[in-house]
Design an enzyme around this catalytic site. Structure first.
Site, PDB file in Angstrom:
ATOM      1  N   GLU A 118      54.194   4.267  84.486  1.00  0.00           N
ATOM      2  CA  GLU A 118      54.726   4.705  85.781  1.00  0.00           C
ATOM      3  C   GLU A 118      54.340   3.728  86.891  1.00  0.00           C
ATOM      4  O   GLU A 118      55.128   3.451  87.790  1.00  0.00           O
ATOM      5  CB  GLU A 118      54.240   6.126  86.088  1.00  0.00           C
ATOM      6  CG  GLU A 118      54.864   7.144  85.118  1.00  0.00           C
ATOM      7  CD  GLU A 118      54.293   8.537  85.276  1.00  0.00           C
ATOM      8  OE1 GLU A 118      53.097   8.717  84.938  1.00  0.00           O
ATOM      9  OE2 GLU A 118      55.001   9.435  85.734  1.00  0.00           O
ATOM     10  N   GLU A 138      53.308  12.079  77.952  1.00  0.00           N
ATOM     11  CA  GLU A 138      52.599  13.188  78.611  1.00  0.00           C
ATOM     12  C   GLU A 138      52.864  14.548  77.984  1.00  0.00           C
ATOM     13  O   GLU A 138      51.998  15.420  77.985  1.00  0.00           O
ATOM     14  CB  GLU A 138      52.974  13.254  80.102  1.00  0.00           C
ATOM     15  CG  GLU A 138      52.339  12.188  80.974  1.00  0.00           C
ATOM     16  CD  GLU A 138      53.148  10.910  81.060  1.00  0.00           C
ATOM     17  OE1 GLU A 138      54.004  10.686  80.178  1.00  0.00           O
ATOM     18  OE2 GLU A 138      52.921  10.130  81.997  1.00  0.00           O
TER      19      GLU A 138
HETATM   20  C1  LIG Z   1      50.289  11.332  85.703  1.00  0.00           C
HETATM   21  C2  LIG Z   1      50.530  10.806  84.338  1.00  0.00           C
HETATM   22  O1  LIG Z   1      51.911  10.912  84.088  1.00  0.00           O
HETATM   23  C3  LIG Z   1      49.743  11.561  83.354  1.00  0.00           C
HETATM   24  C4  LIG Z   1      49.210  10.674  82.287  1.00  0.00           C
HETATM   25  O2  LIG Z   1      49.257   9.485  82.321  1.00  0.00           O
HETATM   26  S1  LIG Z   1      48.482  11.493  81.017  1.00  0.00           S
HETATM   27  C5  LIG Z   1      47.993  10.237  79.925  1.00  0.00           C
HETATM   28  C6  LIG Z   1      49.135   9.652  79.186  1.00  0.00           C
HETATM   29  N1  LIG Z   1      48.648   8.768  78.207  1.00  0.00           N
HETATM   30  C7  LIG Z   1      48.504   9.143  76.935  1.00  0.00           C
HETATM   31  O3  LIG Z   1      48.849  10.235  76.539  1.00  0.00           O
HETATM   32  C8  LIG Z   1      47.887   8.137  76.007  1.00  0.00           C
HETATM   33  C9  LIG Z   1      46.762   8.768  75.241  1.00  0.00           C
HETATM   34  N2  LIG Z   1      46.112   7.818  74.424  1.00  0.00           N
HETATM   35  C10 LIG Z   1      46.602   7.434  73.233  1.00  0.00           C
HETATM   36  O4  LIG Z   1      47.683   7.804  72.807  1.00  0.00           O
HETATM   37  C11 LIG Z   1      45.760   6.499  72.425  1.00  0.00           C
HETATM   38  O5  LIG Z   1      44.420   6.734  72.779  1.00  0.00           O
HETATM   39  C12 LIG Z   1      46.080   5.003  72.650  1.00  0.00           C
HETATM   40  C13 LIG Z   1      47.480   4.718  72.059  1.00  0.00           C
HETATM   41  C14 LIG Z   1      46.050   4.672  74.103  1.00  0.00           C
HETATM   42  C15 LIG Z   1      45.021   4.143  71.937  1.00  0.00           C
HETATM   43  O6  LIG Z   1      44.956   4.528  70.604  1.00  0.00           O
HETATM   44  P1  LIG Z   1      43.809   3.926  69.621  1.00  0.00           P
HETATM   45  O7  LIG Z   1      43.789   2.461  69.751  1.00  0.00           O
HETATM   46  O8  LIG Z   1      44.065   4.537  68.282  1.00  0.00           O
HETATM   47  O9  LIG Z   1      42.431   4.427  70.187  1.00  0.00           O
HETATM   48  P2  LIG Z   1      41.918   5.901  70.512  1.00  0.00           P
HETATM   49  O10 LIG Z   1      40.757   6.182  69.629  1.00  0.00           O
HETATM   50  O11 LIG Z   1      43.034   6.882  70.539  1.00  0.00           O
HETATM   51  O12 LIG Z   1      41.433   5.714  72.013  1.00  0.00           O
HETATM   52  C16 LIG Z   1      40.338   4.871  72.327  1.00  0.00           C
HETATM   53  C17 LIG Z   1      39.489   5.572  73.348  1.00  0.00           C
HETATM   54  O13 LIG Z   1      40.227   5.615  74.572  1.00  0.00           O
HETATM   55  C18 LIG Z   1      40.238   6.939  75.069  1.00  0.00           C
HETATM   56  N3  LIG Z   1      41.504   7.145  75.777  1.00  0.00           N
HETATM   57  C19 LIG Z   1      42.737   6.836  75.352  1.00  0.00           C
HETATM   58  N4  LIG Z   1      43.647   7.133  76.307  1.00  0.00           N
HETATM   59  C20 LIG Z   1      42.962   7.646  77.339  1.00  0.00           C
HETATM   60  C21 LIG Z   1      43.322   8.132  78.625  1.00  0.00           C
HETATM   61  N5  LIG Z   1      44.596   8.144  79.033  1.00  0.00           N
HETATM   62  N6  LIG Z   1      42.339   8.587  79.413  1.00  0.00           N
HETATM   63  C22 LIG Z   1      41.056   8.569  79.042  1.00  0.00           C
HETATM   64  N7  LIG Z   1      40.632   8.120  77.837  1.00  0.00           N
HETATM   65  C23 LIG Z   1      41.589   7.655  77.007  1.00  0.00           C
HETATM   66  C24 LIG Z   1      40.134   7.807  73.815  1.00  0.00           C
HETATM   67  O14 LIG Z   1      39.661   9.090  74.134  1.00  0.00           O
HETATM   68  C25 LIG Z   1      39.146   7.006  72.986  1.00  0.00           C
HETATM   69  O15 LIG Z   1      37.876   7.278  73.484  1.00  0.00           O
HETATM   70  P3  LIG Z   1      36.602   7.255  72.490  1.00  0.00           P
HETATM   71  O16 LIG Z   1      36.519   5.867  71.962  1.00  0.00           O
HETATM   72  O17 LIG Z   1      35.486   7.665  73.365  1.00  0.00           O
HETATM   73  O18 LIG Z   1      36.906   8.272  71.409  1.00  0.00           O
END
Ligand SMILES: C[C@H](O)CC(=O)SCCNC(=O)CCNC(=O)[C@H](O)C(C)(C)COP(=O)(O)OP(=O)(O)OC[C@H]1O[C@@H](n2cnc3c(N)ncnc32)[C@H](O)[C@@H]1OP(=O)(O)O
Length: 727
Positions: A118, A138
């Site tokens: 975004e 999301e």
């Molecule tokens: C206003 C907005 O529209 C709202 C948002 O943005 S909501 C957030 C949207 N983003 C997401 O849903 C992405 C969520 N994350 C993921 O899908 C996956 O973590 C990823 C694809 C980024 C990385 O995957 P991968 O490499 O397998 O590592 P993964 O183990 O999942 O994550 C690594 C670390 O980052 C953290 N992390 C990942 N995304 C995060 C986020 N958005 N916020 C905080 N921590 C996050 C994980 O909790 C993990 O922490 P840990 O090592 O302490 O367990």
């Protein structure tokens, strides 16, 4: 002393007049409030300074941003820090970044997800690397994009594609994002920032278009067509997830932007986002997000500083459904595999199954023929132990027969090198028993896959008292490489998942013998969110398996087993589930299940044998009662598994239930859901039923103790409780 900020944005102004703003918040540069505030400040400075002509925004360490900081959700939900609606989407991204007199370009490597994408869409152009992942996932967290994504994505890629990306939380790769129009150019990582800087200057000097994505209309379908697309999307969303409303809210917000203009859409998005952030569904799904990542953190094992050993070659014993599925999962992740069978016929059948598993991927377009050949060449069939001398891990996947397994493990000890991990895929048998004839207890471990093993995401790693931590660390690493979610559990009959499954089926049988309707039970459980009801499931796995695994439970936990004769009586009559086209349902040529009026006959016969009388109350149970009478015994068993230390963390049971049983993730998993109802309530209901219907319902000591204290079932529960989501 002030608190340490959680991440920041730093700005560096080059001699070319381009300010490079870098998001820094390891590991994924998530957008915490500190990062967002610092981004705003950097922008304001860049806009103020005369030596800055244009701006490039990027992320540190090869990752643009994983989105809004999910760790901040809990605080917001508990009533803590929250920004005013529109602070990011309107004030920062629209009024500061997009409306600026200086052009901004996003340089995207690694990932730009959620809020990350975004921010990038608020810029006037986007450059990405070919493999970067861009998406708005999301909805998988129970919220909608809240930084303008619902408005900008449809305007950049068209409504249909945007809906697909949002409703399915499906990211696209940089190259595809380019052909969709989401990014303007794709370049190699080492050219990324350089290209973005030049692009920004080109925009400034009118060599490239200055695009405000919020006001783009060329990709949007005409209004009539857009309405049809949205209508179809609503129907699909309701069909796929009838218990979820946030996908519908997302569609409404997108529609508002198309009908009333993007600014109205932004405000509607901001309000809906804040409301959804506090919803029970969001709390549950965020819990699952962290619980899933937490399964690889095992106290006393993964904190010892052990490094996973390299596994170069794996052997699998048994090419049946499980063995061939496991072999498929391994070769798909490039592990060379030896498949051993007892004779040529079985071996060819096993190899054939692996081939078919891969071919179905080719047919679906998920694998090229070339990749098929390469992957399949990693499999080698054998009939003896000759080639076991250099294997690093063996997974035994033969039938559930203790003496056969004991013999196999004794042989393995002879033929495999001393470092080799000796794993069993048993779903119920005690591993100490399996290894009884060996002296290799430190390297014996359970690797319990779920069928079909190349598809199902869960891997139960079972450790005995003597399994070495190194072996667990190795298995956790293999689990990650073959893209499974591992849950480490202790050794016992049924481990975690099957122990929770036993009471699930038994409760259903008990209810039916006492007068409840099979089909109403399945309907109520499906409505609750399970992929299928207990009876449809028994038909699917087959009565043979149900009787065999049920037998283990009867033998090991007789005091809490409900012994129903329904299944054996039906099996005697050659009704053994879907494979015989008759079970609790009848099946047509296309395997479509229909209720069978004949079923009554078997139920009555079973009732006669057990001497159970119909209870009129159970004949007219509400859906809520059915759900509770079936799931509270599951909660009860989960409590035992937790109290016995079979599961180290309650959250591991939540993941085991979601990934192994199909428990709806938006209810947060079995223990999380139970705590949303309260230990006292669950205890009192089980206690009442155990007085009426016997020991099967008797609450365990742990549940009784937590209820007496009025304490949650999960020790040290820090989560915000969810309220009961109506069933
Ligand atoms: C206003 C907005 O529209 C709202 C948002 O943005 S909501 C957030 C949207 N983003 C997401 O849903 C992405 C969520 N994350 C993921 O899908 C996956 O973590 C990823 C694809 C980024 C990385 O995957 P991968 O490499 O397998 O590592 P993964 O183990 O999942 O994550 C690594 C670390 O980052 C953290 N992390 C990942 N995304 C995060 C986020 N958005 N916020 C905080 N921590 C996050 C994980 O909790 C993990 O922490 P840990 O090592 O302490 O367990």
């Amino acid at each position: 002393m002030g608190r340490t900020p959680k991440g920041r944005a730093v700005m560096e102004v080059g001699a070319d007049g381009v300010a490079l703003i870098t998001l820094i918040n390891p590991p994924v540069n998530s957008l915490s409030f500190d990062v967002l505030n610092s981004l705003k400040e950097s922008y304001e400075e860049a806009l103020r300074r005369d030596d800055v002509k244009a701006i490039v925004i990027t992320g540190a360490n090869g990752k643009f941003s994983g989105g809004f900081d999910i760790t901040a959700f809990g605080g917001i939900q508990a009533g803590g820090e929250v920004s005013k609606p529109g602070f990011v989407s309107v004030e920062i991204l629209t009024d500061t970044v997009e409306a600026a007199r200086k052009p901004s370009v996003a340089a995207i490597d690694g990932l730009a997800l959620g809020g990350g994408l975004e921010v990038a869409m608020g810029c006037h152009a986007r450059i990405s690397t070919p493999n970067a992942q861009l998406g708005l996932p999301e909805l998988q967290l129970g919220i909608i994009p809240g930084f303008g994504g619902t408005q900008r994505l449809p305007r950049l890629v068209g409504l249909s594609k945007a809906l697909e990306m949002m409703l399915m939380s499906k990211p696209v790769k940089g190259v595809d994002a380019h052909s969709l129009g989401l990014v303007d150019a794709v370049v190699a990582p080492d050219q990324l920032v350089k290209t973005a800087r030049q692009w920004a200057l080109d925009i400034l000097e009118c060599r490239r278009p200055w695009v405000y994505s919020l006001y783009k209309t060329d990709k949007l379908e005409p209004l009539g067509e857009a309405r049809e697309i949205l209508k179809f999307a609503r129907t699909q969303a309701q069909k796929q997830a009838p218990n979820l409303t946030h996908p519908l809210v997302c569609i409404d917000v997108i529609e508002a932007g198309i009908v009333s203009g993007p600014v109205a859409g932004l405000w509607k998005e901001a309000e809906a986002f804040q409301e959804l952030l506090r919803s029970d569904i969001c709390k549950s799904l965020v819990h699952i997000f962290f619980a899933q990542r937490g399964t690889t953190k095992v106290p006393g094992i993964t904190d010892l500083g052990l490094v996973p050993r390299r596994i170069n070659k794996v052997a699998i014993l048994g090419g049946g459904l499980m063995g061939s599925g496991i072999a498929t999962a391994l070769i798909l992740s490039n592990y060379p595999v030896i498949l051993k069978e007892v004779n040529e016929k079985f071996l060819q059948a096993g190899i054939g199954r692996v081939r078919a598993n891969l071919q179905s991927r080719v047919k679906k377009g998920a694998m090229t023929q070339e990749k098929f050949e390469k992957t399949f060449s990693l499999l080698k069939g054998v009939l003896d132990y000759e080639s076991f001398k250099d294997v690093d891990m063996v997974i035994e996947a033969v039938i559930e027969n203790v003496s056969l397994k004991q013999q196999i493990f004794a042989d393995l000890e002879k033929f495999c090198p001393p470092h080799c991990i000796l794993a069993s895929n048993t779903s119920t048998i005690d591993l100490n028993l399996i290894g009884e004839k060996t002296r290799s207890h430190d390297r014996i471990v359970g690797a319990h896959f779920f069928s079909p093993a190349h598809v199902m995401p869960l891997l139960e790693i079972v450790r005995t008292q003597r399994t070495s931590p190194q072996v667990i660390v190795d298995l956790l690493d293999i689990g990650k490489k073959i893209k499974k979610t591992p849950v480490v559990v202790g050794n016992c009959t049924g481990f975690a998942v099957n122990r929770m499954f036993f009471p699930y089926t038994q409760a259903a049988l008990l209810l039916v013998e006492h007068g409840a309707d099979v089909y109403q039970i399945d309907r109520a459980i499906t409505k609750f969110g399970m992929p299928m009801g207990p009876f449809r499931l028994v038909d699917l796995v087959g009565f043979g398996v149900a009787i065999a695994t049920g037998g283990q439970f009867v033998q090991n936990f007789p005091e809490r087993t409900y012994k129903s004769m329904i299944i054996p009586i039906m099996q005697e009559d050659k009704r053994a589930g879907e494979t015989t086209r008759k079970g609790f349902y009848v099946y047509d040529d296309k395997r479509k299940a229909s209720p069978d009026p004949e079923l009554k006959k078997y139920v009555e016969k079973a009732r006669g044998i057990s001497g159970v009388a119909i209870d009129p109350k159970l004949m007219k149970l509400s859906d809520k009662d059915i759900v509770e009478m079936i799931f509270f015994p599951v909660v009860n068993e989960a409590c035992r598994v937790y109290a016995e230390g079979i599961a180290v963390k309650a959250a591991d049971l939540d993941i085991a239930g979601v990934m192994g049983m199909g428990f709806p993730p938006y209810r947060g998993g079995i223990m999380f859901w139970a705590d949303s109802l309260g230990s006292k309530y669950i205890y009192s209901r089980l206690e009442a039923w155990s007085n009426l219907y016997g020991g099967f319902f008797k609450p365990c000591a742990y549940l009784a103790e937590r209820a007496a204290k009025g304490a949650p079932l999960v020790r040290n529960l820090k989560l915000v409780f969810v309220h009961h989501i109506n069933t």
